[in-house]
Design an enzyme around this catalytic site. Structure first.
Site, PDB file in Angstrom:
ATOM      1  N   ALA A  87       0.846  -1.197   0.000  1.00  0.00           N
ATOM      2  CA  ALA A  87       0.000   0.000   0.000  1.00  0.00           C
ATOM      3  C   ALA A  87       0.876   1.239   0.000  1.00  0.00           C
ATOM      4  CB  ALA A  87      -0.915   0.028   1.216  1.00  0.00           C
ATOM      5  N   ASN A  97       7.451   0.931   1.368  1.00  0.00           N
ATOM      6  CA  ASN A  97       7.183  -0.500   1.229  1.00  0.00           C
ATOM      7  C   ASN A  97       6.990  -0.860  -0.246  1.00  0.00           C
ATOM      8  OD1 ASN A  97       6.699  -2.858   3.167  1.00  0.00           O
ATOM      9  ND2 ASN A  97       5.065  -3.113   1.666  1.00  0.00           N
ATOM     10  N   VAL A 124       0.489   3.828   1.648  1.00  0.00           N
ATOM     11  CA  VAL A 124       0.599   4.402   2.987  1.00  0.00           C
ATOM     12  C   VAL A 124       1.681   3.718   3.823  1.00  0.00           C
ATOM     13  CG1 VAL A 124      -1.130   2.975   4.153  1.00  0.00           C
ATOM     14  CG2 VAL A 124      -0.799   5.366   4.857  1.00  0.00           C
ATOM     15  N   TYR A 125       2.110   2.526   3.445  1.00  0.00           N
ATOM     16  CA  TYR A 125       3.141   1.831   4.214  1.00  0.00           C
ATOM     17  C   TYR A 125       4.468   2.540   3.985  1.00  0.00           C
ATOM     18  CZ  TYR A 125      -0.196  -2.102   4.295  1.00  0.00           C
ATOM     19  OH  TYR A 125      -1.298  -2.895   4.443  1.00  0.00           O
ATOM     20  N   GLY A 126       4.859   3.305   4.924  1.00  0.00           N
ATOM     21  CA  GLY A 126       6.122   4.030   4.835  1.00  0.00           C
ATOM     22  C   GLY A 126       5.992   5.519   5.056  1.00  0.00           C
TER      23      GLY A 126
END
Length: 111
Positions: A34, A42, A36-38
């Site tokens: 996704a 990611n 948003v991961y990071g």
């Protein structure tokens, strides 16, 4: 796949790439991440890890987040955000096709 976000201690990038490649060797062919991961880190890591076999796997990512100053600041599933694959870091190698992209959250103010 939150190897560098959301599930406790962040996994070292080299170890995470090694883990993803081992998963592929063992038969895993779907990798989900996704923006948003990071955020975005990611997706970058997954893109780097799968580069040698990108054409042989399915990549999915989620969008619909409002990211501001490097952090999630809310949700945004507006129509202009519904084609996140055009800039997805997972697409650094191999076919420039994102196999699955979906809005993680629905916000009733979005058409």
């Amino acid at each position: 796949m939150g190897l560098n976000f959301g599930y406790g201690q962040v996994t070292d990038k080299k170890e995470a790439i090694k883990l993803i490649r081992k998963a592929y060797e063992l038969g895993v062919n779907l990798f989900d991440t996704a923006e948003v991961y990071g955020p975005f880190t990611n997706e970058e890591m997954v893109g780097e890890a799968i580069a040698p076999f990108r054409k042989d796997v399915v990549v999915a990512t989620k969008f619909g987040f409002h990211i501001q100053d490097g952090k999630m600041a809310g949700l945004n599933s507006r129509p202009e955000r519904c084609n996140p694959g055009t800039n997805c870091p997972c697409l650094v190698a191999g076919p420039k096709i994102l196999d699955c992209s979906h809005s993680r959250y629905y916000k009733n103010t979005s058409p």
